[in-house]
Design a protein around this motif. Structure first.
Motif, mmCIF file in Angstrom:
data_model
loop_
_atom_site.group_PDB
_atom_site.id
_atom_site.type_symbol
_atom_site.label_atom_id
_atom_site.label_comp_id
_atom_site.label_asym_id
_atom_site.label_seq_id
_atom_site.Cartn_x
_atom_site.Cartn_y
_atom_site.Cartn_z
ATOM 1 N N ILE A 241 10.571 -10.973 -9.657
ATOM 2 C CA ILE A 241 11.128 -10.852 -8.311
ATOM 3 C C ILE A 241 10.708 -9.511 -7.722
ATOM 4 N N VAL A 242 9.975 -9.553 -6.605
ATOM 5 C CA VAL A 242 9.494 -8.312 -6.008
ATOM 6 C C VAL A 242 10.574 -7.670 -5.135
ATOM 7 N N HIS A 243 10.425 -6.379 -4.938
ATOM 8 C CA HIS A 243 11.228 -5.521 -4.054
ATOM 9 C C HIS A 243 12.704 -5.903 -3.926
ATOM 10 N N LYS A 261 16.814 -11.933 -18.963
ATOM 11 C CA LYS A 261 15.612 -11.095 -19.035
ATOM 12 C C LYS A 261 14.472 -11.772 -19.790
ATOM 13 N N ASN A 262 14.761 -12.818 -20.538
ATOM 14 C CA ASN A 262 13.686 -13.532 -21.223
ATOM 15 C C ASN A 262 12.765 -14.247 -20.245
ATOM 16 N N ASN A 263 13.280 -14.538 -19.050
ATOM 17 C CA ASN A 263 12.512 -15.343 -18.098
ATOM 18 C C ASN A 263 12.337 -14.711 -16.725
ATOM 19 N N THR A 264 12.985 -13.571 -16.500
ATOM 20 C CA THR A 264 12.934 -12.962 -15.164
ATOM 21 C C THR A 264 12.867 -11.443 -15.267
ATOM 22 N N VAL A 265 12.073 -10.847 -14.399
ATOM 23 C CA VAL A 265 12.009 -9.391 -14.253
ATOM 24 C C VAL A 265 12.322 -9.042 -12.802
ATOM 25 N N LEU A 266 13.114 -8.017 -12.608
ATOM 26 C CA LEU A 266 13.430 -7.519 -11.274
ATOM 27 C C LEU A 266 12.631 -6.244 -11.017
ATOM 28 N N GLU A 267 11.934 -6.227 -9.893
ATOM 29 C CA GLU A 267 11.218 -5.033 -9.433
ATOM 30 C C GLU A 267 11.974 -4.424 -8.265
ATOM 31 N N THR A 268 12.001 -3.097 -8.198
ATOM 32 C CA THR A 268 12.485 -2.450 -6.987
ATOM 33 C C THR A 268 11.488 -1.371 -6.586
ATOM 34 N N CYS A 269 11.787 -0.673 -5.477
ATOM 35 C CA CYS A 269 10.846 0.266 -4.876
ATOM 36 C C CYS A 269 11.547 1.592 -4.571
ATOM 37 N N PRO A 270 10.783 2.680 -4.457
ATOM 38 C CA PRO A 270 11.387 3.986 -4.156
ATOM 39 C C PRO A 270 12.265 3.981 -2.915
ATOM 40 N N GLN A 271 11.864 3.239 -1.867
ATOM 41 C CA GLN A 271 12.649 3.259 -0.630
ATOM 42 C C GLN A 271 14.044 2.682 -0.817
ATOM 43 N N TYR A 272 14.190 1.688 -1.666
ATOM 44 C CA TYR A 272 15.512 1.098 -1.892
ATOM 45 C C TYR A 272 16.373 1.973 -2.800
ATOM 46 N N LEU A 273 15.727 2.732 -3.672
ATOM 47 C CA LEU A 273 16.459 3.616 -4.578
ATOM 48 C C LEU A 273 16.935 4.891 -3.892
ATOM 49 N N MET A 274 16.241 5.319 -2.831
ATOM 50 C CA MET A 274 16.516 6.634 -2.248
ATOM 51 C C MET A 274 17.019 6.593 -0.810
ATOM 52 N N LEU A 275 16.808 5.491 -0.094
ATOM 53 C CA LEU A 275 17.156 5.438 1.324
ATOM 54 C C LEU A 275 18.206 4.363 1.586
ATOM 55 N N ASN A 276 19.057 4.611 2.565
ATOM 56 C CA ASN A 276 20.026 3.582 2.977
ATOM 57 C C ASN A 276 19.769 3.181 4.425
#
Length: 461
Positions: A241-243, A261-276
């Protein structure tokens, strides 16, 4: 024997442990890692005293030279790859244009191969589907594998532009993914909710950028992600799963069971971690337009918690910057996207407070394993490709927009960060050093990726 390059007196981080060492490189490959007291002759030597050596970073989610009709993302493979090197990124994975037919696929490959010739870093591509294509799921899976591109991206939204893929096709792709050695990437937002809210708003007025949190609320992401996680588990698929933008999404998935987690990976991005999303209401709020949109401060903090607890498996940037003038558009014409390439290391190093083993896992080891680049890339060991990020783990500074991007602004301007890339080695060559990009345009190569089998290695380790 004389080596091509020596990195001496540093501390190596291979993702599991840190140890003092020298690294010797010959013919684009790490040849030898020794104790610091053991020195060998090299044509070029860099003193890495006080610095840390990590496997070259992999950004699995960039959009260079992305054509969006009226506008094209401002960083192409020339400027984007220079920006990547300044951030320790030695391999990027971009996307083919969305396709419905095999003729379109052939043309998409040719276009991206032409535009990527100027890249300074190595690059790969994800195949991208436009809605429900004319070919069968089995046929596109086989085509992607033959291209050395064992990942296919789908959208669960954007039906208005013909990009949405229906659940039946998506489920079929997931059912084929593990046995075929392929990963399905998904942009997950609920199309019906988004369309319904926009229709209702347009009865009263034209939407603006300030309406993004209302038009694309977190539930649009959460509901689709949970559904897709269930799909992937049901058919034993490999889903990326992207972004992921909201901590509520991560929390909901983490509560499902212990085996997701055996079947899915979650991706996130710097903007979601640092900005609201508070900046959307400001004078320059139109610059903060990307999809999914930034979330509330509560959701941002919850997302960071999910990262620290190990529920995020990969970090991409979704790098797709534009200029201020590009962004001064009506809501229907504004180009969505922002720039954060090169910021993944300082952002993660700041959030993990210098825990380089976790940083290396998320930026190097995990994306290599998850997307078919391992073991040649993503690890710092003898016999592997000599891609290395040399970092100052402890430097504190306020971020300023990079000189290498062609965008004229950064949403991270003035942000306090910890950690900086000092030197980048790309296939055994000093590619970035003393704030200068040293590799000429065209130094990068297309990388055919391996068959992907996650096994027990799926999310952050």
């Amino acid at each position: 024997m004389i080596y091509d390059l020596a990195l001496e007196n540093g501390t190596v981080c291979n993702g599991e442990e840190l140890f003092p060492a020298n690294v010797y490189i010959r013919d684009e490959v790490i040849e030898l890692i020794t104790e610091r007291k053991m020195k060998f002759q090299a044509r070029q030597s860099l003193d890495c005293s006080g610095l840390f050596l990590l496997p070259g970073f992999i950004d699995p989610h960039v959009h260079f030279d992305l054509f969006l009709g009226k506008y094209t993302s401002r960083d192409d493979f020339d400027s984007g790859s220079a920006l990547a090197l300044s951030g320790g990124v030695t391999t990027v994975i971009d996307f083919l244009d969305p396709v419905r037919t095999f003729e379109e696929l052939k043309e998409a490959v040719q276009r991206r191969m032409r535009s990527s010739r100027v890249s300074r870093v190595d690059y790969a591509f994800h195949v991208t589907l436009a809605g429900n294509p004319e070919f069968t799921p089995q046929a596109i899976v086989e085509a992607a594998m033959n291209l050395g591109m064992p990942s296919i991206k789908v959208f669960t939204t954007y039906s208005g532009s013909g990009r949405r893929t229906d659940d039946g096709t998506l489920l079929d792709l997931l059912a084929l993914s593990r046995s075929s050695g392929l990963v399905v990437l998904a942009h997950a937002e609920n199309d019906e909710i988004i369309l319904s809210r926009e229709r209702e708003l347009r009865k009263d007025r034209e939407p603006t950028h300030r309406d993004l949190p209302h038009l694309r609320p977190a539930i649009t992401e959460l509901s689709e992600v949970v559904k897709l996680v269930l799909f992937s588990k049901n058919v034993d698929g490999q889903l990326y799963i992207v972004h992921v933008s909201s901590g509520d999404t991560v929390k909901a998935v983490s509560f499902m069971d212990t085996e997701w987690k055996n079947n899915t990976v979650l991706e996130t991005c710097p903007q979601y971690l640092m900005l609201n999303n508070e900046a959307l209401g400001g004078e320059s709020g139109f610059l903060n337009t990307y999809c999914p949109p930034a979330r509330s401060e509560r959701e941002r903090r919850l997302l960071v918690r999910g990262l620290l607890e190990g529920n995020i498996g990969s970090i991409g940037t979704d790098h797709c910057p534009f200029t201020t003038q590009d962004k001064r558009e009506s809501f229907s014409s504004i180009p969505f996207g922002t720039g954060s390439l090169g910021l993944s290391f300082p952002v993660l190093n700041t959030l993990f407070d210098g825990d380089l083993a976790k940083v290396a896992s998320l930026l190097s080891i995990n994306p290599a394993r998850l997307l078919g680049l391992y073991p040649e890339r993503g690890t710092l060991a003898p016999g592997r490709v000599a891609n290395i990020a040399v970092v100052d783990r402890d430097r504190l500074y306020n971020y300023s927009r990079s000189m290498f991007t062609r965008s004229d602004h950064s949403l991270f301007e003035g942000m306090s960060l910890k950690g900086e890339v000092v030197t980048t080695v790309m296939r055994g060559r000093t590619a970035f050093h003393e704030n200068r990009v040293l590799l000429e345009a065209g130094s990068g190569r297309f990388v055919e990726r391996n068959r992907i089998s996650w096994g027990d290695t799926s999310a952050a380790e």
